[in-house]
Design an enzyme around this catalytic site. Structure first.
Site, PDB file in Angstrom:
ATOM      1  N   ALA A 176       3.434  -0.849   4.588  1.00  0.00           N
ATOM      2  CA  ALA A 176       2.943  -0.842   5.978  1.00  0.00           C
ATOM      3  C   ALA A 176       2.480  -2.228   6.440  1.00  0.00           C
ATOM      4  CB  ALA A 176       1.820   0.173   6.122  1.00  0.00           C
ATOM      5  N   ARG A 214      14.047   3.768  11.964  1.00  0.00           N
ATOM      6  CA  ARG A 214      12.872   4.655  11.999  1.00  0.00           C
ATOM      7  C   ARG A 214      12.057   4.410  13.277  1.00  0.00           C
ATOM      8  NH1 ARG A 214       9.920   4.585   6.429  1.00  0.00           N
ATOM      9  NH2 ARG A 214       8.931   6.413   7.413  1.00  0.00           N
ATOM     10  N   ARG A 221       5.347  11.022  -2.435  1.00  0.00           N
ATOM     11  CA  ARG A 221       5.157  10.646  -1.030  1.00  0.00           C
ATOM     12  C   ARG A 221       6.477  10.774  -0.268  1.00  0.00           C
ATOM     13  NH1 ARG A 221       4.896   4.480   1.166  1.00  0.00           N
ATOM     14  NH2 ARG A 221       4.368   4.996   3.310  1.00  0.00           N
ATOM     15  N   PRO A 258       0.796  -1.223   0.000  1.00  0.00           N
ATOM     16  CA  PRO A 258       0.000   0.000   0.000  1.00  0.00           C
ATOM     17  C   PRO A 258       0.836   1.286   0.000  1.00  0.00           C
ATOM     18  CG  PRO A 258      -0.021  -1.028   2.166  1.00  0.00           C
ATOM     19  CD  PRO A 258       0.603  -2.018   1.217  1.00  0.00           C
ATOM     20  N   ASN A 259       0.318   2.256  -0.693  1.00  0.00           N
ATOM     21  CA  ASN A 259       0.869   3.614  -0.778  1.00  0.00           C
ATOM     22  C   ASN A 259       2.120   3.717  -1.639  1.00  0.00           C
ATOM     23  OD1 ASN A 259      -1.090   4.890   0.985  1.00  0.00           O
ATOM     24  ND2 ASN A 259      -0.130   3.722   2.632  1.00  0.00           N
ATOM     25  N   TYR A 263      11.616   8.462   0.772  1.00  0.00           N
ATOM     26  CA  TYR A 263      11.451   7.424  -0.253  1.00  0.00           C
ATOM     27  C   TYR A 263      12.030   7.807  -1.621  1.00  0.00           C
ATOM     28  CZ  TYR A 263       8.319   5.512   3.274  1.00  0.00           C
ATOM     29  OH  TYR A 263       7.790   5.011   4.445  1.00  0.00           O
ATOM     30  N   GLU A 320      12.454  -9.951   1.123  1.00  0.00           N
ATOM     31  CA  GLU A 320      11.747  -8.750   1.602  1.00  0.00           C
ATOM     32  C   GLU A 320      12.627  -7.528   1.337  1.00  0.00           C
ATOM     33  OE1 GLU A 320      10.921  -8.862   5.774  1.00  0.00           O
ATOM     34  OE2 GLU A 320      10.292  -6.770   5.829  1.00  0.00           O
ATOM     35  N   ASN A 335       8.025  -5.675  -1.425  1.00  0.00           N
ATOM     36  CA  ASN A 335       8.030  -4.540  -0.508  1.00  0.00           C
ATOM     37  C   ASN A 335       6.612  -4.470   0.074  1.00  0.00           C
ATOM     38  OD1 ASN A 335       8.086  -2.213   0.934  1.00  0.00           O
ATOM     39  ND2 ASN A 335       9.001  -0.957  -0.684  1.00  0.00           N
ATOM     40  N   HIS A 380      12.873  -3.027   1.446  1.00  0.00           N
ATOM     41  CA  HIS A 380      12.348  -1.718   1.851  1.00  0.00           C
ATOM     42  C   HIS A 380      13.267  -0.641   1.308  1.00  0.00           C
ATOM     43  CE1 HIS A 380       9.485  -3.545   4.543  1.00  0.00           C
ATOM     44  NE2 HIS A 380      10.452  -4.363   4.901  1.00  0.00           N
TER      45      HIS A 380
HETATM   46  C1  DQA Z   1       8.603   0.854   3.385  1.00  0.00           C
HETATM   47  C2  DQA Z   1       8.753   1.036   4.909  1.00  0.00           C
HETATM   48  C3  DQA Z   1       7.431   0.842   5.626  1.00  0.00           C
HETATM   49  O1  DQA Z   1       7.592   1.017   7.034  1.00  0.00           O
HETATM   50  C4  DQA Z   1       6.418   1.851   5.133  1.00  0.00           C
HETATM   51  O2  DQA Z   1       5.162   1.630   5.728  1.00  0.00           O
HETATM   52  C5  DQA Z   1       6.307   1.893   3.646  1.00  0.00           C
HETATM   53  C6  DQA Z   1       7.517   1.769   2.829  1.00  0.00           C
HETATM   54  C7  DQA Z   1       9.907   1.157   2.624  1.00  0.00           C
HETATM   55  O3  DQA Z   1       9.991   0.765   1.466  1.00  0.00           O
HETATM   56  O4  DQA Z   1      10.810   1.808   3.163  1.00  0.00           O
HETATM   57  O5  DQA Z   1       5.230   2.134   3.105  1.00  0.00           O
HETATM   58  O6  DQA Z   1       8.268  -0.497   3.130  1.00  0.00           O
END
Ligand code: DQA
Length: 147
Positions: free
Chosen positions: A79, A109, A20, A12-13, A25, A100, A76, A102
């Site tokens: 959240a 963080r 964003r 998501p997002n 990011y 996985e 990825n 990120h």
């Molecule tokens: C994320 C890190 C997560 O904590 C966050 O909710 C994201 C992006 C990253 O790529 O750094 O949406 O996965």
């Protein structure tokens, strides 16, 4: 033997990348990241599929279906990393390796980002290399599908 495909999933997002929180990011959109990933895939001689969803259920379904068609997943989970027992169970039921990734270093963080449900069932986690986390994740998956 033909090499298996790699499925790259985005949670998501991540469709908002580019606008964003660019200080966290970066400035690239998800489409631009996909282009970079496709260039590396071509170099490595592997096929990929690149998808994004804001829906936990859709991501769970894609993970479940992946075993038939893919040799590895790079994900990825955004959240859902920190909340989704359903995605963790899907990954552990899968039978193909999951990497996985990120963009940010989740361990540097907020404390609520330090725990990952997915890390416990993934082969490994790559975090904090910006967009390069995708490229490193694809390289790791390319190794895993050779094994
Ligand atoms: C994320 C890190 C997560 O904590 C966050 O909710 C994201 C992006 C990253 O790529 O750094 O949406 O996965």
């Amino acid at each position: 033997m033909a090499k298996k495909k790699v499925l790259i999933l985005n949670g998501p997002n991540l469709n908002l990348l580019g606008k964003r929180q660019p200080e966290i990011y970066g400035k690239l959109t998800l489409a631009q990241i996909e282009q970079k990933v496709r260039m590396l895939a071509r170099e490595l001689g592997i096929e990929i599929e690149f998808r994004q969803s804001n829906s936990e259920g859709e991501l769970v379904t894609w993970i479940q279906e992946a075993a038939n068609k893919f040799g590895a997943i790079v994900i990825n989970p955004a959240a859902y990393t920190h909340t989704s027992l359903a995605m963790r169970d899907a990954v552990s039921a899968l039978g193909i390796p999951t990497v996985e990734i990120h963009i940010s270093n989740i361990h540097q963080r907020e404390p609520f980002r330090h725990h990952s449900f997915i890390a416990e069932v993934a082969v490994g986690q790559i975090a904090g290399f910006g967009v390069d986390s995708y490229l490193l994740g694809l390289r790791a998956a390319a190794e895993l599908i050779q094994e």
